[in-house]
Motif scaffolding. Structure first.
Motif, PDB file in Angstrom:
ATOM      1  N   ARG A   2      45.848  29.319  -9.095  1.00  0.00           N
ATOM      2  CA  ARG A   2      46.336  27.962  -8.896  1.00  0.00           C
ATOM      3  C   ARG A   2      47.572  27.895  -8.015  1.00  0.00           C
ATOM      4  NH1 ARG A   2      47.852  28.676 -14.676  1.00  0.00           N
ATOM      5  NH2 ARG A   2      50.072  29.114 -14.736  1.00  0.00           N
ATOM      6  N   THR A  30      51.766  12.556 -13.320  1.00  0.00           N
ATOM      7  CA  THR A  30      51.075  13.809 -13.636  1.00  0.00           C
ATOM      8  C   THR A  30      51.683  14.978 -12.875  1.00  0.00           C
ATOM      9  OG1 THR A  30      49.425  13.541 -11.884  1.00  0.00           O
ATOM     10  CG2 THR A  30      48.923  12.586 -14.059  1.00  0.00           C
ATOM     11  N   ASN A 161      59.738  22.792 -21.756  1.00  0.00           N
ATOM     12  CA  ASN A 161      59.106  21.636 -21.122  1.00  0.00           C
ATOM     13  C   ASN A 161      60.049  21.127 -20.049  1.00  0.00           C
ATOM     14  OD1 ASN A 161      58.530  18.595 -20.781  1.00  0.00           O
ATOM     15  ND2 ASN A 161      56.726  19.367 -21.855  1.00  0.00           N
ATOM     16  N   VAL A 165      56.170  19.669 -17.715  1.00  0.00           N
ATOM     17  CA  VAL A 165      55.425  20.892 -17.423  1.00  0.00           C
ATOM     18  C   VAL A 165      55.814  21.958 -18.444  1.00  0.00           C
ATOM     19  CG1 VAL A 165      54.869  22.642 -15.703  1.00  0.00           C
ATOM     20  CG2 VAL A 165      55.462  20.312 -14.973  1.00  0.00           C
ATOM     21  N   ASN A 166      54.832  22.561 -19.084  1.00  0.00           N
ATOM     22  CA  ASN A 166      55.093  23.645 -20.030  1.00  0.00           C
ATOM     23  C   ASN A 166      55.210  24.968 -19.276  1.00  0.00           C
ATOM     24  OD1 ASN A 166      55.049  22.024 -22.347  1.00  0.00           O
ATOM     25  ND2 ASN A 166      52.806  22.136 -22.471  1.00  0.00           N
ATOM     26  N   THR A 206      47.771  31.292 -20.874  1.00  0.00           N
ATOM     27  CA  THR A 206      47.008  30.471 -19.936  1.00  0.00           C
ATOM     28  C   THR A 206      45.651  30.091 -20.526  1.00  0.00           C
ATOM     29  OG1 THR A 206      48.098  31.528 -18.049  1.00  0.00           O
ATOM     30  CG2 THR A 206      46.048  30.349 -17.605  1.00  0.00           C
ATOM     31  N   LYS A 209      45.853  27.442 -23.064  1.00  0.00           N
ATOM     32  CA  LYS A 209      46.471  26.237 -22.491  1.00  0.00           C
ATOM     33  C   LYS A 209      47.825  25.906 -23.115  1.00  0.00           C
ATOM     34  CE  LYS A 209      42.005  24.210 -21.242  1.00  0.00           C
ATOM     35  NZ  LYS A 209      42.101  24.760 -19.881  1.00  0.00           N
ATOM     36  N   ASP A 212      51.451  25.846 -18.765  1.00  0.00           N
ATOM     37  CA  ASP A 212      50.959  25.394 -17.458  1.00  0.00           C
ATOM     38  C   ASP A 212      51.366  26.367 -16.361  1.00  0.00           C
ATOM     39  OD1 ASP A 212      49.966  22.962 -18.561  1.00  0.00           O
ATOM     40  OD2 ASP A 212      52.000  22.129 -18.512  1.00  0.00           O
ATOM     41  N   ASN A 231      47.527  35.121 -13.533  1.00  0.00           N
ATOM     42  CA  ASN A 231      48.120  34.041 -14.319  1.00  0.00           C
ATOM     43  C   ASN A 231      49.646  34.076 -14.322  1.00  0.00           C
ATOM     44  OD1 ASN A 231      45.700  32.715 -15.270  1.00  0.00           O
ATOM     45  ND2 ASN A 231      45.345  34.548 -16.519  1.00  0.00           N
ATOM     46  N   TYR A 270      54.323  20.832 -10.044  1.00  0.00           N
ATOM     47  CA  TYR A 270      53.056  21.145 -10.707  1.00  0.00           C
ATOM     48  C   TYR A 270      52.242  19.875 -10.903  1.00  0.00           C
ATOM     49  CZ  TYR A 270      49.661  22.599 -14.208  1.00  0.00           C
ATOM     50  OH  TYR A 270      48.504  22.856 -14.887  1.00  0.00           O
ATOM     51  N   LYS A 272      49.479  18.426 -12.799  1.00  0.00           N
ATOM     52  CA  LYS A 272      48.792  18.742 -14.052  1.00  0.00           C
ATOM     53  C   LYS A 272      47.307  18.401 -13.980  1.00  0.00           C
ATOM     54  CE  LYS A 272      50.002  18.585 -18.976  1.00  0.00           C
ATOM     55  NZ  LYS A 272      50.750  19.834 -19.031  1.00  0.00           N
ATOM     56  N   ASP A 275      45.806  21.149 -11.949  1.00  0.00           N
ATOM     57  CA  ASP A 275      46.283  22.492 -12.281  1.00  0.00           C
ATOM     58  C   ASP A 275      46.711  23.236 -11.014  1.00  0.00           C
ATOM     59  OD1 ASP A 275      46.971  24.680 -13.816  1.00  0.00           O
ATOM     60  OD2 ASP A 275      44.964  25.555 -13.748  1.00  0.00           O
TER      61      ASP A 275
END
Length: 677
Positions: A2, A30, A161, A165-166, A206, A209, A212, A231, A270, A272, A275
Motif C-alpha cells: 500500500r 477519510t 491514533n 489513523v491507527n 495488519t 486490521k 492502518d 506490511n 493515509y 483509509k 488503504d
C-alpha cells in the motif's frame, strides 16, 4: 503493497481543497495526515554544546531538538519517537544523577514512544523495569525480548491514533544483547532478531486490521530495506550512531545519528477508504539545522540548569595533575577514530585500577586485572584532572569485583580477543594489569595463538586458580569473553568503577603509592621458524610494539643467549581492526655454546619487556609442528603425538640437560599432560 514513497508531489489533497472542489466533507475526512519525528541514541545529551570549528560535531541538546520536532509537525497530528539508548553512557551531569535529568527532560519534550536500547539495561533489567519505566511518561517497546518483566509497562508495540489513523509502533532491541551489557543483569531473557520480531507483529497487526500503518523502530543498524515485511511502512533504526536516509526504498529507512545530532521528520497521508499511504515530505536534520531552531523552553531549561548545578560541585573537584596524557586506541587512517582492536595505555591502566582497587577494598589480593576496550570512552589529557573528566573515561557505572578462574580459563579469554573475521570488530583488545605479559602468533589458528603468558614473571599454570578483578560486565562474559564467566560467582562488593578510578587517581596523582601507568606493551606478536639451532642465524618477526597514541618507542631489542640486536620500529598500524601496530624484523646469530631452554627477551625504549621461553638445539633436529611454543592443541609441545620426538631430540642433542635443567622440566610438565619425566 500500500505504500509507494514519492517526494515529487503530495498525492492526497487536503480537507479544505476537497471542500472547495465540492466533494462531500465525509469523503475528505477519510484521509488522515500526520507527522512522525524520530531521534535515537540520545545518551543524556540534553545540554547544548557548540563546536565552533565544525558544526557537525556540535551537540544541539534537548531544547533545540524539541523545537525542531515541533516546528516540523506544525499543527499536524504528531508522534515524537526514539529508537533507544535514551540513557546510559551519558555525560557526567546526567550519569552522576542516575540519568534522572534525562528522563525528566524527555518527559518534558513529550516523547510518546521509545524502543528499549541496550544501554537501558546498563544497570540491569530490574533497574529498567522498576525505576526507569515508572518514571518515564512515554511507552517503552521491546518486542522479541522474551522473559523481560513487562509488569510496569514495557510493551511489544503501541498503537497511536493520529488524525484518525491507527499507527502501530513496534520496537525491538538488538539480539547481540548478551555481548553488550552485563549478562548477570539480563538473566532469564532471550532475544529474537529485531527484524524477525517486528515483521511477525507487523503481519499480525495488519491482518487483524488493528493497524492502518506500521512503523518499525529497531535498536539495531545496518538493516537493508529488503529485510522488512511488506506490511512495514517505515523504519527508524538506532544503535550504530549512523545517519541513514533512504526515501527511494520500500519501506523508507531512516537513522538519525546520535547525541541529539539528528532528527528524522516524515509527513504521511493515509487514505483509509483505499488503504493507501502516501509520503508527503521527509527530512533528516543535522546539527546545524537543529541548533538553528532556537525557541526557548523555560520548563526544560530549568531542569537542565538544576541538574548542571547539582553535578557541578562533584564534577569540578580536581583529583590531581597528570604530567602526561593517557590515551585510548585509534585507527591509523585520517579519521583517527576510536579503535577497540588495539592495545592502549588507558585500557591497561583501568585493568590495573581494578586489581589495585579490589586489593584495597576487600580481603582478597587479585592476581590479575582485566578491562574491555569498549568500556574506555574518553582520553585523559595532561594537566589538572577533574572528577568529571575521570568519569568520562568509563561512564557506565559498572561494579568492580573479582572471581576465581583457572589459568586455562584466562588463556582462553586471551584467545577470545580474536572474534570472527567477518565481525564489525574482528578483534577486541583485552586490557590486562601490569604484572601480566604474553606473546602470541597472529598467523596461527583460532584458539592456538597465545604462545606464552607470564604472571608476576612466572609462567601461567593452566591448572592453578587465579583471582581475577574486573567489571561485573566483563567477568560475566561481556564482549564475548565467555571464558571469564567460567569461574566462581563474582563477589558483591558494591564497588563502582568511577569510585575505583577516583581512588586510584587520588593516590597516584597525590603521591600516595598507587602504581604509575604502564608505559610499554603487555603483549607482542612473535613469529619465527623452528627449530632454533646454536651457531646459526634466526629471524624473528615482531608486531604490536607500539600504542597508536602517545607512543615514544622508536627501537626494539631482541636478546637470546647473550646475542643482542636492536632495530628501528616501523610505526605502521597493520591491518585495520587488529592489534598489530608497530612491527620489526630482527635477525640474531645464536652463540654456538648456547643450548637448552633459554629466554628470548623483547624490549623497547618505551618500557616493553617481555620474555618468551624457547629451546635452542645443538644440532638440527626434526622440525616439530607449529611455529612457536604455545598453549594451543596445535603448538609444538601441545601435541602428545610429537612429544616423544621432541624429547628424544633434546636428549640426543644435549645429553643430560634434562637432569640439570629443573626449569625446563617444570615447563614441560606444566604444559604437556602426561609428561613422562
Amino acid at each position: 503493497m500500500r505504500f509507494r514513497p514519492s517526494l515529487a508531489a503530495v498525492t492526497v489533497a487536503s480537507v479544505s481543497a476537497l471542500a472547495l472542489a465540492g466533494l462531500p466533507l465525509a469523503t475528505a475526512q477519510t484521509t488522515g495526515e500526520f507527522t512522525i519525528s524520530n531521534f535515537t541514541d540520545f545518551h543524556g545529551r540534553w545540554e547544548q554544546k557548540l563546536d565552533e570549528k565544525d558544526s557537525a560535531n556540535s551537540i544541539p541538546g534537548a531544547v533545540a531538538l524539541k523545537c525542531a520536532a515541533d516546528r516540523a509537525a506544525g499543527t499536524r497530528a504528531h508522534a515524537l519517537t526514539s529508537s533507544g539508548d535514551n540513557i546510559g553512557a551519558s555525560p557526567f551531569a546526567s550519569m552522576i544523577l542516575d540519568d534522572e535529568p534525562t528522563i525528566e527532560v524527555l518527559n518534558q519534550m513529550g516523547l510518546d514512544v521509545s524502543t528499549v536500547g541496550n544501554h537501558e539495561f546498563d544497570k540491569g533489567a530490574d533497574d529498567l523495569v522498576n525505576r526507569v519505566v515508572p518514571e518515564a511518561d512515554w511507552t517503552y517497546l521491546a518486542a522479541g525480548a522474551d522473559g523481560l518483566d513487562r509488569s510496569t509497562g514495557i510493551k511489544d508495540y503501541k498503537i497511536m491514533n493520529l488524525n484518525g489513523v491507527n499507527v502501530a509502533f513496534i520496537g525491538a532491541v538488538t539480539d547481540d544483547m548478551p555481548n553488550l551489557v552485563s549478562p548477570a543483569g539480563i538473566q532469564g531473557i532471550t532475544w529474537q532478531k529485531p527484524v524477525d520480531a517486528i515483521n511477525k507483529l507487523a503481519d499480525e497487526l495488519t491482518a487483524n486490521k488493528e493497524a492502518d500503518v506500521v512503523i518499525a523502530m529497531p535498536h539495531a543498524g545496518g538493516i537493508p530495506a529488503t529485510a522488512w515485511s511488506a506490511n512495514v511502512d517505515a523504519v527508524f533504526m538506532g544503535h550504530t550512531h549512523e545517519f541513514v536516509e533512504q526515501t527511494g526504498t520500500t519501506p523508507i529507512v531512516f537513522q538519525a545519528g546520535s547525541y541529539s545530532q539528528g532528527l528524522a521528520n516524515v509527513d504521511f497521508a493515509y487514505d483509509k477508504a483505499n488503504d493507501k499511504l502516501s509520503l508527503q515530505k521527509a527530512e533528516l536534520l543535522r546539527p546545524a539545522d537543529i541548533i538553528a531552531c532556537d525557541t526557548p523552553n523555560a520548563e526544560m531549561q530549568t531542569t537542565i540548569d538544576t541538574a548542571k548545578n547539582e553535578a557541578k560541585d562533584a564534577g569540578a573537584e580536581v583529583i590531581g595533575t597528570l604530567d602526561q596524557s593517557l590515551y585510548r586506541g585509534i585507527n591509523g587512517d585520517a579519521s583517527g577514530s576510536e579503535n577497540r582492536g588495539v592495545e592502549s595505555q588507558l585500557n591497561n591502566l583501568l585493568a590495573n585500577v581494578a586489581k589495585w582497587g579490589v586489593a584495597n577494598n576487600s580481603t582478597v589480593t587479585p592476581d590479575i586485572g582485566v578491562m574491555n576496550a569498549g568500556g574506555v570512552r574518553a582520553d585523559l589529557q595532561a594537566g589538572e584532572v577533574t572528577y568529571e573528566e575521570a568519569f568520562s573515561v568509563q561512564p557506565f557505572g559498572n561494579e568492580i569485583t573479582y572471581t576465581t578462574l583457572k589459568g586455562s580459563d584466562f588463556l582462553e579469554a586471551l584467545e577470545q580477543q580474536w572474534k570472527k573475521p567477518t565481525d564489525e570488530r574482528p578483534f577486541l583488545s583485552l586490557g590486562v594489569s601490569d604484572n601480566v605479559s604474553y606473546s602470541y602468533d597472529p598467523t596461527r589458528p583460532q584458539g592456538e595463538r597465545i604462545t606464552n603468558v607470564l604472571i608476576d614473571g612466572a609462567p601461567i599454570d593452566p591448572a592453578k586458580d587465579y583471582v581475577v578483578a574486573g567489571s561485573t560486565y566483563l567477568l560475566a562474559g561481556g564482549d564475548r569473553f565467555t571464558a571469564l564467566a567460567n569461574g566462581a560467582d563474582v563477589a558483591q562488593l558494591g564497588y563502582v568503577d568511577i569510585q575505583a578510578f577516583k581512588e586510584y587517581l587520588d593516590a597516584y596523582l597525590g603521591g600516595k603509592g598507587a602504581p604509575a601507568p604502564r608505559t610499554g606493551q603487555s603483549n607482542v606478536g612473535l613469529q619465527y621458524t623452528k627449530p632454533i639451532v646454536a651457531g646459526k642465524s634466526h629471524t624473528f618477526e615482531l608486531t604490536s610494539l607500539i600504542y597508536t597514541q602517545g607512543e615514544t618507542a622508536e627501537n626494539v631489542t631482541v636478546e637470546l643467549g647473550g646475542a643482542k640486536q636492536t632495530v628501528a620500529i616501523d610505526s605502521d598500524f597493520g591491518p585495520a581492526g587488529y592489534n598489530e601496530a608497530g612491527k620489526a624484523t630482527v635477525t640474531l646469530t645464536v652463540p654456538a655454546d648456547v643450548v637448552g631452554e633459554q629466554q628470548l627477551r623483547i624490549t623497547t625504549d618505551a618500557g616493553t619487556d617481555i620474555s618468551v621461553p624457547v629451546t635452542v638445539y645443538s644440532t638440527n633436529p626434526p622440525a616439530p609442528t607449529g611455529s612457536t611454543e604455545g598453549f594451543g592443541a596445535g603448538s609444538a609441545i601441545g601435541s602428545l603425538s610429537t612429544i616423544a620426538a621432541v624429547v628424544a631430540a633434546i636428549v640426543a642433542a644435549v645429553g643430560g640437560v634434562l637432569a640439570t635443567q629443573p626449569q625446563l622440566l617444570g615447563f614441560l610438565r606444566m604444559v604437556v599432560p602426561g609428561f613422562p619425566f
